[in-house]
Design a protein around this motif. Sequence first.
Motif: not given
Length: 228
Positions: A33-60
């Motif tokens: 899963v890849q995170l799309e950042l606030r300005d629409g640019t591609p963010g980091p790609v997360l592999g299996r078992d990776a965990g993440f918060w989205l609150r307050g990150t601006g990921v859209r």
Amino acid sequence: MPARTLALPGGARVPVVADRWHHAYGVVTRGRVQLELRDGTPGPVLGRDAGFWLRGTGVRALRNPGRRTATVRVLTPDSWRNDMISSTDTAVRVGRAHGFRRLAVTGLVATPAAMVVTTLAAALARAAGVDFEIPDGGGETIPLGGFAVVTGFFSLVGVVVAAVLLRFSARPARRFVWTAVALTALSMVPPFLVGAAAPTVIALVGLHLVAAAVMIPALTRSLGARAD
């Protein structure tokens, strides 16, 4: 709110709704899963078992950069608690089942071993001149097979005691040691009460200790390993 699974087909883009991710935590359970950042640019790609918060990150948005479907398990505080309770209950049941199987295997191996060792020790004592005659039993001599039978019976009693402690005690290994030592001490009383000669009494006491030396450590290790 229960945990939910978010599926992202290959190449899919899923917008992040802030309210749905306010207290949520995501874990990638399949694919990437890849995170799309606030300005629409591609963010980091997360592999299996990776965990993440989205609150307050601006990921859209979340994207699937691959061709195969990716999945994300979305957890909330309520679902964490439910998952932890369910996992704990499952771990207890599985651990207990493994403990009983391990104990059964140990008993099946240790019991014949104790029978053989005790019988051999009795044979050596007889070869050294101990007659194993019991005056109070009509002057009968204990046959070598009798040592095997008695050892086998009381060894199985020890396995049953260990199983009961495994089921009901929080510290089965420690309780078993105290119980087994106490029962072994009691078992050494009868040889002094049957009117046998001193060499026979000493040999009988020694044979009780031989059997205990085989069974007690084996069963204690099995009980102590239940949390592994």
